[in-house]
Design a protein around this motif. Structure first.
Motif, mmCIF file in Angstrom:
data_model
loop_
_atom_site.group_PDB
_atom_site.id
_atom_site.type_symbol
_atom_site.label_atom_id
_atom_site.label_comp_id
_atom_site.label_asym_id
_atom_site.label_seq_id
_atom_site.Cartn_x
_atom_site.Cartn_y
_atom_site.Cartn_z
ATOM 1 N N ILE A 97 39.268 47.526 50.070
ATOM 2 C CA ILE A 97 39.226 47.722 48.551
ATOM 3 C C ILE A 97 40.672 47.987 48.086
ATOM 4 C CG2 ILE A 97 38.518 49.031 46.449
ATOM 5 C CD1 ILE A 97 35.894 49.611 47.882
ATOM 6 N N ASN A 98 41.658 48.963 48.777
ATOM 7 C CA ASN A 98 42.804 49.141 48.509
ATOM 8 C C ASN A 98 43.659 47.927 48.527
ATOM 9 O OD1 ASN A 98 44.894 51.029 47.600
ATOM 10 N ND2 ASN A 98 45.486 50.953 49.775
ATOM 11 N N ILE A 99 43.500 46.843 49.264
ATOM 12 C CA ILE A 99 44.314 45.582 49.359
ATOM 13 C C ILE A 99 43.972 45.083 48.085
ATOM 14 C CG2 ILE A 99 44.568 43.501 50.269
ATOM 15 C CD1 ILE A 99 43.860 44.781 53.050
ATOM 16 N N PHE A 100 42.883 44.825 47.480
ATOM 17 C CA PHE A 100 42.465 43.996 46.214
ATOM 18 C C PHE A 100 43.039 44.790 45.323
ATOM 19 C CE2 PHE A 100 39.102 42.624 48.782
ATOM 20 C CZ PHE A 100 39.201 41.155 48.625
ATOM 21 N N ILE A 101 43.085 46.222 45.140
ATOM 22 C CA ILE A 101 43.685 46.994 44.206
ATOM 23 C C ILE A 101 45.267 46.693 43.963
ATOM 24 C CG2 ILE A 101 44.361 49.342 43.034
ATOM 25 C CD1 ILE A 101 41.706 50.222 44.415
ATOM 26 N N THR A 102 45.962 46.363 45.107
ATOM 27 C CA THR A 102 47.338 46.052 45.250
ATOM 28 C C THR A 102 47.585 44.807 44.786
ATOM 29 O OG1 THR A 102 47.373 47.429 47.342
ATOM 30 C CG2 THR A 102 49.349 46.010 46.752
ATOM 31 N N ILE A 103 46.712 43.817 44.919
ATOM 32 C CA ILE A 103 46.924 42.471 44.421
ATOM 33 C C ILE A 103 46.693 42.683 43.026
ATOM 34 C CG2 ILE A 103 45.809 40.163 44.344
ATOM 35 C CD1 ILE A 103 44.970 40.571 47.354
ATOM 36 N N MET A 104 45.611 43.185 42.467
ATOM 37 C CA MET A 104 45.539 43.203 41.029
ATOM 38 C C MET A 104 46.655 43.929 40.165
ATOM 39 S SD MET A 104 41.321 43.854 40.509
ATOM 40 C CE MET A 104 41.240 45.162 41.749
ATOM 41 N N ALA A 105 47.170 44.853 40.988
ATOM 42 C CA ALA A 105 48.387 45.567 40.270
ATOM 43 C C ALA A 105 49.634 44.631 40.200
ATOM 44 C CB ALA A 105 48.833 46.938 41.346
ATOM 45 N N PHE A 106 49.907 43.773 41.415
ATOM 46 C CA PHE A 106 50.938 42.957 41.299
ATOM 47 C C PHE A 106 50.827 41.819 40.207
ATOM 48 C CE2 PHE A 106 52.306 43.965 45.702
ATOM 49 C CZ PHE A 106 53.567 44.209 45.301
ATOM 50 N N LYS A 107 49.307 41.454 40.293
ATOM 51 C CA LYS A 107 48.983 40.388 39.148
ATOM 52 C C LYS A 107 49.338 40.899 37.665
ATOM 53 C CE LYS A 107 46.901 36.988 41.355
ATOM 54 N NZ LYS A 107 47.425 35.508 41.188
ATOM 55 N N THR A 108 48.995 42.027 37.466
ATOM 56 C CA THR A 108 49.217 42.905 36.186
ATOM 57 C C THR A 108 50.851 43.077 35.959
ATOM 58 O OG1 THR A 108 47.195 44.227 36.650
ATOM 59 C CG2 THR A 108 48.867 44.991 34.921
ATOM 60 N N ILE A 109 51.544 43.446 37.021
ATOM 61 C CA ILE A 109 52.870 43.437 36.807
ATOM 62 C C ILE A 109 53.886 42.029 36.368
ATOM 63 C CG2 ILE A 109 54.996 44.003 38.120
ATOM 64 C CD1 ILE A 109 53.363 46.069 39.404
ATOM 65 N N LYS A 110 53.437 41.076 37.389
ATOM 66 C CA LYS A 110 54.001 39.774 37.138
ATOM 67 C C LYS A 110 53.476 38.919 36.292
ATOM 68 C CE LYS A 110 55.636 39.942 41.926
ATOM 69 N NZ LYS A 110 55.796 39.233 43.344
ATOM 70 N N ARG A 111 52.094 39.196 36.107
ATOM 71 C CA ARG A 111 51.433 38.317 34.976
ATOM 72 C C ARG A 111 51.597 36.717 35.325
ATOM 73 N NH1 ARG A 111 49.814 41.343 30.703
ATOM 74 N NH2 ARG A 111 50.664 43.343 30.461
ATOM 75 N N PRO A 112 51.097 36.317 36.391
ATOM 76 C CA PRO A 112 51.369 34.944 36.744
ATOM 77 C C PRO A 112 50.013 33.936 35.970
ATOM 78 C CG PRO A 112 50.350 35.831 38.261
ATOM 79 C CD PRO A 112 50.639 37.017 37.563
ATOM 80 N N LYS A 113 50.521 32.947 35.993
ATOM 81 C CA LYS A 113 49.205 31.798 35.193
ATOM 82 C C LYS A 113 48.482 31.776 36.640
ATOM 83 C CE LYS A 113 51.911 29.709 31.479
ATOM 84 N NZ LYS A 113 52.448 28.470 31.184
ATOM 85 N N ILE A 114 47.131 31.675 36.383
ATOM 86 C CA ILE A 114 46.109 31.317 37.269
ATOM 87 C C ILE A 114 45.907 30.008 37.280
ATOM 88 C CG2 ILE A 114 43.719 31.813 38.192
ATOM 89 C CD1 ILE A 114 43.706 34.073 36.822
#
Length: 297
Positions: free
Chosen positions: A195-212
């Motif tokens: 779960i912590n790996i997914f939390i880190t990924i979501m944190a990176f997504k929030t910080i960088k805000r890339p287009k999906i």
């Protein structure tokens, strides 16, 4: 060996978020990054003061707890010293050795403590870095050998603190039961690390805000579904509401009763640990296992 395999998996998964932040496996680069931008657990100088780094403190703290506890289990230190069990087995496998053979086992255990502490210091607490921007100041204002000695002293002090922490835990906490050790490794740490790996990924997504991208949209639903199953299983395991476990414990067939979670008769005394059963030997005759439970039931 089952204990070591269980916690090796959790230990490996716990450092994945850390390596995602560093984007390198070089320990020297990891320490230099922390010296310039703040320790991973103490980002209070350089780029560590940014809000992006403070968002990442949540997965970092989870990784630190899992990694440090797994080192206890890997080093067979209390409360995970199931292979020794001094109070139960008069020293465990140490009983068969004396003199330098015993000293080699003992030195091996403490060497594992030192190596594990060094990894924690390097990944989370800056390694040889003094911190608070003092490393750069030393390189500019004092001789190189003086800076090296100061950084070496900082590293040794951190190392001694964690070695003391290992010893302090041994003095303080009682030993777990073996089922508790395995439950913590497989039902808590393993799933929490995933779960912590997914939390880190979501944190990176929030910080960088890339287009999906279009491809990400297709498998994003599957990833979130798998994450939901993992979280659900973890919550059920922590609450003790696993349906299969209840059915097996209630039947009393093919599984040891998980005391005290599954006591099917509330009138049983507190010291009850399960119904004694006779086992069959090689000759087919039933014999007692000398568990001495019959004295209390």
């Amino acid at each position: 060996s089952a204990q070591m395999i269980s916690y090796e998996i959790s230990m490996g998964l716990s450092i994945i978020p850390v390596l995602m932040i560093y984007s390198t496996l070089d320990l020297s680069n990891i320490v230099e990054y922390q010296a310039a931008n703040g320790w991973l657990l103490l980002p209070v100088w350089g780029e560590g003061l940014s809000w992006q780094r403070w968002i990442l403190l949540v997965p970092i703290a989870i990784s630190f707890i899992i990694f440090l506890t797994s080192i206890f289990a890997e080093a067979n230190r209390t409360p995970f010293d199931m292979s020794e069990c001094e109070t139960d087995l008069v020293g465990g496998y140490h009983t068969e050795y004396s003199s330098m053979k015993f000293a080699q086992f003992f030195m091996g255990e403490y060497a594992a403590m030192v190596v594990g502490s060094s990894l924690v210091i390097t990944l989370f607490l800056g390694g040889w870095s003094i911190g608070f921007g003092l490393d750069g100041w030393l390189n500019e204002h004092v001789a190189n050998w003086v800076a090296v000695i100061c950084q070496l002293i900082a590293y040794v002090l951190k190392l001694l603190f964690f070695v003391f922490f290992f010893v302090w835990v041994r003095w303080t906490l009682p030993r777990f039961r073996y089922d508790q050790v395995m439950k913590l490794g497989w039902m808590v740490f393993f799933e929490l690390a995933v779960i912590n790996i997914f939390i880190t990924i979501m944190a990176f997504k929030t910080i960088k805000r890339p287009k999906i991208s279009l491809g990400e949209r297709f498998y994003l639903q599957s990833i979130l579904g798998g994450l939901w199953i993992t979280i659900k299983h973890l919550v059920l395991a922590l609450l003790g509401k696993s349906r299969n476990k209840k059915e097996l414990a209630g039947s009393g067939i093919g599984v040891t009763m998980q005391y005290p979670e599954f006591r099917w008769d509330k009138h049983l005394p507190e010291y009850y640990r399960g119904a004694p059963v006779l086992v069959k030997g090689e000759d087919g005759r039933e014999r007692c296992v000398s568990c001495q439970l019959c004295e209390f039931i």
